[in-house]
Design a protein around this motif. Structure first.
Motif, PDB file in Angstrom:
ATOM      1  N   PRO A 243      26.078  23.790 -13.680  1.00 55.57           N
ATOM      2  CA  PRO A 243      25.544  25.240 -12.261  1.00 55.57           C
ATOM      3  C   PRO A 243      27.011  25.895 -11.606  1.00 55.57           C
ATOM      4  O   PRO A 243      27.495  24.340 -11.608  1.00 55.57           O
ATOM      5  CB  PRO A 243      24.665  25.450 -11.369  1.00 55.57           C
ATOM      6  CG  PRO A 243      24.722  23.770 -11.833  1.00 55.57           C
ATOM      7  CD  PRO A 243      24.933  23.173 -13.303  1.00 55.57           C
ATOM      8  N   THR A 244      26.982  27.342 -11.717  1.00 61.14           N
ATOM      9  CA  THR A 244      28.531  26.674 -10.948  1.00 61.14           C
ATOM     10  C   THR A 244      28.107  26.484  -9.141  1.00 61.14           C
ATOM     11  O   THR A 244      29.736  26.816  -8.635  1.00 61.14           O
ATOM     12  CB  THR A 244      28.533  29.034 -10.528  1.00 61.14           C
ATOM     13  OG1 THR A 244      27.094  29.784 -10.299  1.00 61.14           O
ATOM     14  CG2 THR A 244      28.655  29.772 -12.509  1.00 61.14           C
ATOM     15  N   TRP A 245      26.638  26.294  -8.606  1.00 56.15           N
ATOM     16  CA  TRP A 245      27.112  26.534  -7.709  1.00 56.15           C
ATOM     17  C   TRP A 245      27.537  24.760  -7.313  1.00 56.15           C
ATOM     18  O   TRP A 245      27.873  23.892  -6.273  1.00 56.15           O
ATOM     19  CB  TRP A 245      25.833  26.273  -7.158  1.00 56.15           C
ATOM     20  CG  TRP A 245      24.260  25.424  -7.967  1.00 56.15           C
ATOM     21  CD1 TRP A 245      23.500  25.720  -8.230  1.00 56.15           C
ATOM     22  CD2 TRP A 245      24.031  24.180  -7.695  1.00 56.15           C
ATOM     23  NE1 TRP A 245      22.697  25.207  -8.756  1.00 56.15           N
ATOM     24  CE2 TRP A 245      22.973  24.209  -8.736  1.00 56.15           C
ATOM     25  CE3 TRP A 245      24.180  23.458  -7.062  1.00 56.15           C
ATOM     26  CZ2 TRP A 245      22.794  22.814  -8.717  1.00 56.15           C
ATOM     27  CZ3 TRP A 245      24.002  22.293  -6.917  1.00 56.15           C
ATOM     28  CH2 TRP A 245      23.157  21.995  -8.002  1.00 56.15           C
ATOM     29  N   LEU A 246      27.107  24.274  -8.912  1.00 56.91           N
ATOM     30  CA  LEU A 246      27.871  22.557  -8.837  1.00 56.91           C
ATOM     31  C   LEU A 246      29.272  22.499  -9.350  1.00 56.91           C
ATOM     32  O   LEU A 246      30.077  21.410  -8.199  1.00 56.91           O
ATOM     33  CB  LEU A 246      26.869  21.942  -9.521  1.00 56.91           C
ATOM     34  CG  LEU A 246      27.093  20.128  -9.816  1.00 56.91           C
ATOM     35  CD1 LEU A 246      27.565  19.755  -8.347  1.00 56.91           C
ATOM     36  CD2 LEU A 246      25.808  19.920 -10.112  1.00 56.91           C
ATOM     37  N   PRO A 304      25.134  34.359  -9.204  1.00 58.78           N
ATOM     38  CA  PRO A 304      26.512  33.842 -10.334  1.00 58.78           C
ATOM     39  C   PRO A 304      26.843  35.611  -9.949  1.00 58.78           C
ATOM     40  O   PRO A 304      28.822  34.450  -9.885  1.00 58.78           O
ATOM     41  CB  PRO A 304      25.583  34.126 -11.199  1.00 58.78           C
ATOM     42  CG  PRO A 304      24.007  33.809 -10.583  1.00 58.78           C
ATOM     43  CD  PRO A 304      24.132  34.497  -9.619  1.00 58.78           C
ATOM     44  N   ALA A 305      26.967  36.182 -10.021  1.00 59.57           N
ATOM     45  CA  ALA A 305      27.913  37.323  -9.952  1.00 59.57           C
ATOM     46  C   ALA A 305      29.292  36.902  -9.109  1.00 59.57           C
ATOM     47  O   ALA A 305      30.375  37.968  -8.846  1.00 59.57           O
ATOM     48  CB  ALA A 305      27.932  38.755  -9.780  1.00 59.57           C
ATOM     49  N   ALA A 306      29.275  36.449  -7.865  1.00 62.00           N
ATOM     50  CA  ALA A 306      29.964  36.800  -6.872  1.00 62.00           C
ATOM     51  C   ALA A 306      30.213  35.033  -6.402  1.00 62.00           C
ATOM     52  O   ALA A 306      31.283  34.370  -5.455  1.00 62.00           O
ATOM     53  CB  ALA A 306      29.460  35.931  -5.018  1.00 62.00           C
ATOM     54  N   SER A 307      29.918  34.116  -7.183  1.00 61.01           N
ATOM     55  CA  SER A 307      30.977  32.599  -7.213  1.00 61.01           C
ATOM     56  C   SER A 307      32.634  32.722  -7.767  1.00 61.01           C
ATOM     57  O   SER A 307      32.729  31.937  -7.885  1.00 61.01           O
ATOM     58  CB  SER A 307      30.077  31.968  -8.523  1.00 61.01           C
ATOM     59  OG  SER A 307      30.750  32.588  -9.986  1.00 61.01           O
ATOM     60  N   GLY A 308      33.241  33.545  -8.637  1.00 58.91           N
ATOM     61  CA  GLY A 308      34.478  33.633  -9.499  1.00 58.91           C
ATOM     62  C   GLY A 308      35.106  33.163  -9.994  1.00 58.91           C
ATOM     63  O   GLY A 308      35.417  32.133  -9.754  1.00 58.91           O
ATOM     64  N   THR A 309      34.052  32.086 -10.584  1.00 59.15           N
ATOM     65  CA  THR A 309      34.717  31.049 -11.417  1.00 59.15           C
ATOM     66  C   THR A 309      34.435  32.089 -13.193  1.00 59.15           C
ATOM     67  O   THR A 309      33.997  33.313 -13.822  1.00 59.15           O
ATOM     68  CB  THR A 309      33.718  30.057 -11.856  1.00 59.15           C
ATOM     69  OG1 THR A 309      31.956  30.919 -12.386  1.00 59.15           O
ATOM     70  CG2 THR A 309      32.642  29.541 -10.454  1.00 59.15           C
TER      71      THR A 309
END
Length: 309
Positions: A243-246, A304-309
């Motif tokens: 996941p992007t948060w990880l 997710p749209a704000a994660s910048g990945t």
């Protein structure tokens, strides 16, 4: 009229104290009176709640489930009486919450601990596990869940946000093994996956119709903990779907590289759930509000749209 609460206090006290005699001492009655009260309760319910021997009492399976409901009812009554007596809606009592292991430890537990500092009469019981539990049967007040929710008429759900899954690897691994460009290429790569009982290792990948579906992968290493999975990926042990948060920080600094971009990016909702009751208990209400506030502030985690990945 039949008293539906008769025997409940005796039942809970007997379990907590470990014997009818100890429960009787606290209630100011005889052990025989406690035993008869619980027997009448069992007769009314039509189930056996306790296994009795000369030395101890043990809960039956039905007794375990009923005990969790009894505790919840008694705590709600205690809190309602306290509110009436003091006119305060200050949260108090024990909040039992179940969280996904890595996500909960990293992002939810700190918010809950801060909530406990703000409200000294609020006690926490937090479980961290990556499997669904029966909240009603286990006496769980709240839970955070990642993924699609089933139909649970006894629960209320509030969406906090979502997580996006990406496939990534360390630059060193890609230098050694090359970068996969098709799902078929994954058969020739070391894949790092979670470990589920009876479940074959799989990732969510986009099919030819543009829909995400589970596709089996060859697992080199299986790790149940998300942080351990991230560490293995950073160490160059293989590809991982994270996941992007990880993985977000490692991707932004170049420690990890995203691959198979056109085929990955599945989004999974994040919800908070609580038991449906006639009113929202203050201890549950403040926790829901705290997590909703956290989700609104930390879009890097919940959007997710704000994660910048």
């Amino acid at each position: 009229m039949e008293d539906r609460f008769a025997g409940i206090r005796e039942f809970v006290l007997a379990v907590d104290k470990g014997s009818f005699t100890a429960a009787a001492t606290q209630l100011g009655v005889t052990g025989s009176a406690v035993g008869k009260s619980i027997s009448r309760l069992e007769a009314r319910l039509g189930v056996q709640l306790l296994h009795r021997t000369t030395r101890r009492i043990d809960l039956t399976h039905a007794g375990e489930a009923y005990l969790a409901s009894c505790r919840s009812i008694m705590e709600e009554l205690d809190q309602a009486e306290s509110w009436l007596a003091t006119g305060s809606r200050e949260p108090r009592g024990r909040l039992r919450i179940d969280l996904p292991t890595t996500f909960g430890r990293r992002h939810i537990v700190p918010a809950l601990l801060a909530l406990g500092v703000r409200h000294p009469q609020l006690d926490l019981s937090v479980s961290l596990r990556d499997r669904a539990v029966d909240m009603v049967a286990e006496g769980i007040d709240m839970a955070v869940r990642i993924g699609a929710l089933g139909d649970h008429p006894d629960l209320v759900a509030r969406r906090l946000g979502a997580q996006q899954l990406v496939i990534c690897a360390a630059p060193g691994y890609l230098a050694r093994r090359g970068e996969p460009t098709t799902p078929a290429d994954l058969a020739h790569h070391d894949c790092l996956t979670g470990w589920g009982r009876g479940a074959r290792p799989s990732w969510l990948l986009k099919n030819e119709h543009g829909a995400f579906e589970r596709r089996e992968v060859r697992a080199r290493h299986e790790l149940t903990d998300g942080d351990a999975l991230l560490d293995a990926c950073l160490a160059g042990c293989g590809l991982a779907q994270l996941p992007t948060w990880l993985a977000g920080e490692a991707l932004r600094c170049g420690a990890l590289v995203q691959v198979l971009r056109p085929l990955s990016g599945a989004v999974m909702p994040i919800h908070i759930l609580w038991q449906k009751t006639w009113h929202l208990q203050p201890r549950v209400r403040v926790a829901v509000e705290a997590l909703a506030e956290l989700a609104a502030k930390r879009t890097d985690i919940f959007d997710p749209a704000a994660s910048g990945t």
